[in-house]
Design an enzyme around this catalytic site. Structure first.
Site, PDB file in Angstrom:
ATOM      1  N   ASP A  52       0.825  -1.222   0.000  1.00 11.36           N
ATOM      2  CA  ASP A  52       0.000   0.000   0.000  1.00 11.36           C
ATOM      3  C   ASP A  52       0.856   1.268   0.000  1.00 11.36           C
ATOM      4  OD1 ASP A  52      -1.931  -2.021   0.515  1.00 11.36           O
ATOM      5  OD2 ASP A  52      -1.712  -1.706   2.667  1.00 11.36           O
ATOM      6  N   GLU A 228     -11.391  -1.973  -1.619  1.00 11.73           N
ATOM      7  CA  GLU A 228     -10.684  -1.252  -0.561  1.00 11.73           C
ATOM      8  C   GLU A 228      -9.813  -0.152  -1.172  1.00 11.73           C
ATOM      9  OE1 GLU A 228      -8.639  -4.667   1.004  1.00 11.73           O
ATOM     10  OE2 GLU A 228      -6.863  -4.255  -0.193  1.00 11.73           O
TER      11      GLU A 228
END
Length: 375
Positions: A52, A228
Site C-alpha cells: 500500500d 478497498e
C-alpha cells in the site's frame, strides 16, 4: 530473464510549469529535468518492503509510507517513512509511529495498515488504521479503526488528534480537501465508506456512510472478492475515486461523481490498472464462492499491483504508486528462482494520463521505462 537494474538520469535544463498533487488537489510547481529512466519494482530490498505504498513529494524530496511487514500474522513494528532524493534510490528515514515505544495500554498498538500522509491547510495529517492488541485479540482486529495524527513537518513528530474516528471496523482511510476547504474521509471495511470530517478536532461532522458494496447489484464480478484502498482527486469539476479489488489479483477501479459525497458511478466496467492471475489466493476464491470467474491472466511477472495513491512525479505531473508483488508462478521467460526481495511486496510507480474526461494508467511495467520530461 531478470529485470535490468533500474537506472536514473536527471539532466538539468530550463524550468517548466507543471502540476503538483497535495491531498488530492492540484497546484503548480516547477521542474528542471529532461529525462527520467526507471524500472519497476523501484525498491528491491526486504527491509524497505511494504504494501500500500503512498508517496508524497515535499520540497525536493519524495517520502513514502505504507503497511509494514509482517502484514497478516500479527502486530507490525509501526509506521515506516522512506525517503528519496530522486524517486529511484530509497532509504529508511524513521518510524513515524514506533510500536515498540508505545505504552502497553495504547489503544492503537495493532497492525498499522495503510497509513497515509496528506498536506492540508499547511499541516500534515497522518491517518493510520489499527486497533488494540490483547491476549484475546492478538491482532487487534476487533477494535481496528481509524486514527488521525498531525504534524507541522512531514517527518513529524506526529501528535494524536482523535481516534478511533468510527465505532466500527474500518480500514484504508484517506483524506480529501475540496476547493472550498471542506474535508472528507473515505475508507473501506467490507465495502467503501465516506463522511465529512473536521480535521482540527478530528471529528466526523456527518455519519459514516457505506456507499458501495463489493457485491453491489449491477456491478462487475471482479469486485466481489473485496474492495478497498480509496483515493480521491478532483479534476475539471468531477470527483474521481480510485479503489482496489483483490478478487483476481490486485486491480484498480475508478469511480466518478459530481459531488464529494456521491452518488458514485464506475468510469469503466473494467479495471483501469492492475494485474490478474488465475492462481491468486485460490482458498479465498473457493470460500468466497467466486472461483468460477473466467478471465485471462495478464502477461506480467506480478500477482499484485494495487492499493494505489497519486503523487507528483519527476515531471511534475500525476503519477501513481502502489505495491508490486512478484507472482510465484510467473510465466516464461521469467525465472522461477526467486531472490529474497522478490518474496516481499515492493514499490511500483507509473505515470497517470487524463483524457476525454477521465484518468488512464498504462499496465504495470517491469522493463526500463524512459520518460521525456518537459523543457
Amino acid at each position: 530473464m531478470r529485470n535490468p537494474l533500474f537506472l536514473f538520469i536527471f539532466i538539468f535544463s530550463t524550468a517548466s510549469f507543471a502540476q503538483k498533487v497535495t491531498a488530492g488537489k492540484e497546484t503548480k510547481t516547477d521542474t528542471a529535468s529532461k529525462v527520467f529512466k526507471y524500472t519497476n519494482p523501484m525498491t528491491r530490498d526486504s527491509v524497505l518492503s511494504m504494501r500500500d505504498y503512498m508517496i508524497v513529494k515535499s520540497d525536493s524530496k519524495w517520502y513514502a509510507t505504507g503497511t509494514s511487514n509482517p502484514v497478516w500474522t500479527g502486530p507490525n513494528p509501526g509506521v515506516k517513512l522512506l525517503v528519496s532524493d530522486d524517486l529511484v534510490n530509497w532509504k529508511f528515514h524513521s518510524y513515524l509511529i514506533d510500536a515498540a515505544k508505545l505504552p502497553k495500554d495504547c489503544p492503537y498498538n495493532g497492525r498499522f495498515w495503510a497509513p497515509e500522509i496528506h498536506l492540508i491547510q499547511n499541516k500534515y495529517y497522518l491517518t493510520i488504521n489499527s486497533g488494540k492488541v490483547t491476549k484475546e485479540d492478538p491482532k487487534g482486529m476487533s477494535t481496528h479503526s481509524i486514527w488521525l495524527f498531525s504534524s507541522d513537518k512531514i517527518t513529524g513528530p506526529y501528535k494524536l488528534v482523535n481516534g478511533p474516528l468510527t465505532s466500527q471496523y474500518n480500514n484504508d482511510s484517506t483524506l480529501f480537501e475540496d476547493d472550498n476547504g471542506d474535508t472528507y474521509l473515505y475508507c473501506s471495511g467490507n465495502g467503501l465508506f465516506q463522511a465529512k470530517i473536521d480535521l482540527k478536532s478530528g471529528k466526523l461532522t456527518t455519519p459514516i456512510e457505506k456507499f458501495l458494496d463489493k457485491k453491489q447489484p449491477g456491478y462487475p464480478e471482479w469486485m466481489i472478492g473485496g474492495i478497498e484502498g480509496p483515493y480521491v482527486i478532483k479534476k475539471e469539476g468531477t470527483y474521481f475515486m480510485f479503489f482496489s479489488s483483490w478478487t483476481r489479483g490486485y486491480e484498480v477501479g475508478l469511480l466518478k461523481s459530481k459531488s464529494p459525497m456521491g452518488p458514485w458511478e464506475l468510469v469503466s466496467k473494467e479495471p483501469i490498472f492492475g494485474t490478474r492471475k488465475k492462481g491468486y489466493r485460490p482458498e479465498l476464491a473457493v470460500s468466497g464462492g467466486y472461483d468460477h470467474l473466467q478471465f485471462t491472466d495478464t502477461q506480467d511477472p506480478y500477482q499484485e499491483t494495487g492499493h494505489n495513491a497519486l503523487f507528483e512525479g519527476p515531471d511534475g505531473s500525476l503519477w501513481t504508486s502502489c505495491h508490486y508483488f512478484m507472482d510465484e508462478k510467473r510465466p516464461y521467460p521469467y525465472s522461477q528462482s526467486f531472490e529474497k526481495w522478490e518474496k516481499f511486496p515492493q514499490m511500483g510507480i507509473e505515470p497517470v494520463q487524463y483524457a476525454n474526461g477521465r484518468f488512464y494508467i498504462n499496465p504495470p511495467t517491469w522493463t526500463q521505462q524512459i520518460i521525456n520530461l518537459k523543457n
